[in-house]
Enzyme design. Structure first.
Site, PDB file in Angstrom:
ATOM      1  N   LYS A   3     -27.796 -55.944 -21.866  1.00  0.00           N
ATOM      2  CA  LYS A   3     -27.324 -57.311 -21.653  1.00  0.00           C
ATOM      3  C   LYS A   3     -25.911 -57.502 -22.203  1.00  0.00           C
ATOM      4  CE  LYS A   3     -31.134 -58.307 -19.698  1.00  0.00           C
ATOM      5  NZ  LYS A   3     -31.163 -58.452 -18.230  1.00  0.00           N
TER       6      LYS A   3
ATOM      7  N   HIS B 147     -11.273 -32.238 -16.356  1.00  0.00           N
ATOM      8  CA  HIS B 147     -11.648 -31.778 -15.012  1.00  0.00           C
ATOM      9  C   HIS B 147     -10.516 -30.991 -14.364  1.00  0.00           C
ATOM     10  CE1 HIS B 147      -9.432 -35.456 -13.740  1.00  0.00           C
ATOM     11  NE2 HIS B 147      -9.246 -34.800 -12.605  1.00  0.00           N
TER      12      HIS B 147
ATOM     13  N   THR C  46     -16.837 -23.322   1.298  1.00  0.00           N
ATOM     14  CA  THR C  46     -17.564 -22.737   0.170  1.00  0.00           C
ATOM     15  C   THR C  46     -18.560 -23.754  -0.384  1.00  0.00           C
ATOM     16  OG1 THR C  46     -15.943 -23.483  -1.491  1.00  0.00           O
ATOM     17  CG2 THR C  46     -15.572 -21.327  -0.447  1.00  0.00           C
TER      18      THR C  46
END
Length: 484
Positions: free
Chosen positions: A350, A157, A61
């Site tokens: 930095k 997720h 898929t």
């Protein structure tokens, strides 16, 4: 659907189900296949991986193929050039290891536990599909970007993987029984806050193989630890095969031989080492902080965060979103484009310095913000603003916060013993750590000329909080004034 998925009841009764003949539609029983129906995929970590017919349907898929455009370690490859592997091969690797775990349990305890081909197929598919819900640049999208645009976001997720799985089955008409699909989704979210695995009454141990919410030992970790160490050139002496061979189910819980205690400890310490030296490397975090700033700038015009609500739209998001920002004609994206160009030119934020939160302060520690740094400025040639400072709050643990994950693992003396028991650290070695969590605060100046001012403000913050500077060393004077 009936000709593809065998009734679960028959399997539960222990009946031997014959392989279904190939029907006109070329269908097989759920979990049943032979060599003619598999496809071989070669993986550089595990070798040949045999994909069964149903797994191939999912892999083919467009939603699964999208994983080829999601780097496993996000932007880490900009610091560790070899870290270009993707969620695609990781998912195949977890599918393979899930199959090995099930084959071993079926071989030694199949009759005792009632493991059938349906169980094997379901766990393997959970391994294959557990990461389809990851966003662009993997964890950066979930843990850095979304909380910035939606404070308090609970998006995960794992939850998106479950939603996307439903969408894939409907869109591509994949023939799988709803009951089996439900179990696959429950296995995928088994380690998350929305887990329903604790309420499972039968074969609870199956939910601990892919995403283990009980003690953190699962095949997902086995694969990404080996794969990430190899890609980044980090040495690892953790041997997952020892745990796969030795695992045994006792009282519906996966237990391990007592002699493998240190092997399990290596699993967790290797993971922690990867977090410290790779995933949260100072320059990796600098790049991530920059990209998040760019995504936040672009979100209002591209609606990136809106895609996280709908699986039909979400799967179209991947790492190529950076190119979409760069090529967008919209003038409002000028700032986002400038940040991305700075990343490409290696003009990073930095890094000024870092400190580890004292052990006795961990319980009450709150994340340090850019505002905290700015408010700690006493005297300087320049007046800092919040947008001049970036702060990274890093938490490194052994998967269970301050708790030792090994305390939640059960062991057995040998395979002839029916007793399971925990093992405390003091019974093994006095060299094992007494604290299982680190909190590290790093501060960055977004402009080179502000390094000195940011460094001094950061040191003042430490003095205000702890009465002393807790950073490893003072920021070198040469570094402070390099860009002045």
């Amino acid at each position: 659907m009936g000709e593809y998925c065998a009734p679960a009841a028959a399997a539960a009764e222990g009946d031997v189900l014959p392989r279904a003949p190939v029907a006109a539609a070329g269908r097989y029983l759920y979990g049943d296949y032979d060599r003619c129906s598999t496809k071989q995929v070669f993986d550089n970590l595990h070798g040949n991986i045999s994909l069964d017919p149903l797994a191939r349907e999912f892999v083919d898929t467009e939603e699964f193929q999208r994983l080829r455009d999601l780097k496993q370690l996000g932007l880490t490859y900009l610091v560790f050039p070899g870290a270009v592997h993707t969620r695609f091969e990781h998912s195949l690797g977890v599918y393979r290891l899930a199959g090995e775990a099930m084959n071993n349990l079926q071989k030694y305890q199949g009759n005792e536990l009632g493991i059938d081909r349906i169980d094997v197929q379901t766990v393997k598919l959970a391994g294959l599909l557990h990461d389809i819900g990851h966003g662009p640049f993997s964890h950066l999208f979930e843990h850095e970007f979304l909380p910035r645009v939606h404070p308090g976001s609970t998006w995960s997720h794992e939850h998106m993987s479950a939603l996307l799985l439903d969408s894939i089955v409907d869109k591509h008409a994949i023939d799988i029984e709803p009951d089996y699909l439900k179990v696959i989704k429950e296995m995928i979210v088994a380690s998350s806050d929305v887990s329903t695995a604790e309420g499972v009454k039968e074969k609870r141990f199956l939910y601990d193989i892919v995403a283990n919410g009980r003690n953190g030992i699962d095949v997902d970790k086995f694969d990404y630890i080996d794969r990430d160490c190899r890609a980044c050139g980090i040495g690892s002496n953790f041997q997952h095969w020892r745990l796969l061979e030795g695992m045994r189910v006792m009282g519906d819980e996966i237990c391990y031989p007592a002699k493998d205690y240190l092997s399990i400890h290596k699993l967790f310490t290797t993971r922690a080492d990867l977090h410290r030296t790779v995933y949260t490397h100072a320059k990796v975090k600098a790049v991530e902080l920059m990209l998040v700033d760019a995504l936040v700038e672009a979100n209002e015009y591209l609606g990136i965060s809106l895609h996280a609500d709908d699986p039909e739209d979400f799967w179209k998001l991947d790492d190529t979103i950076v190119k979409s920002i760069e090529t967008a004609p919209n003038d409002e994206l000028k700032k986002a484009k400038e940040i991305i160009q700075r990343i490409r030119r290696r003009e990073l934020y930095k890094f000024c310095n870092q400190y580890s939160v004292p052990k006795d302060k961990l319980d009450h520690f709150k994340n340090i913000t850019a505002q905290d740094i700015v408010c700690s400025q006493i005297t300087s040639k320049v007046l800092l603003k919040e947008e001049d400072v970036a702060v990274s709050n890093v938490k490194i643990d052994l998967t269970r916060g301050k708790d030792n994950p090994l305390e939640s693992i059960k062991f057995f003396k040998d395979f002839g013993c029916e007793e399971k028991f925990p093992i405390t650290d003091e019974r093994v070695s006095h060299l094992l750590p007494v604290c299982n969590q680190d909190r590290i605060v790093r501060v960055y100046a977004k402009k080179p000329e502000l390094v000195e001012a940011v460094s001094e403000a950061f040191e003042n913050l430490q003095l205000r909080m702890y009465g002393e500077k807790t950073q490893v060393h003072d920021t070198p004077t040469k570094k402070k004034r390099r860009f002045n």
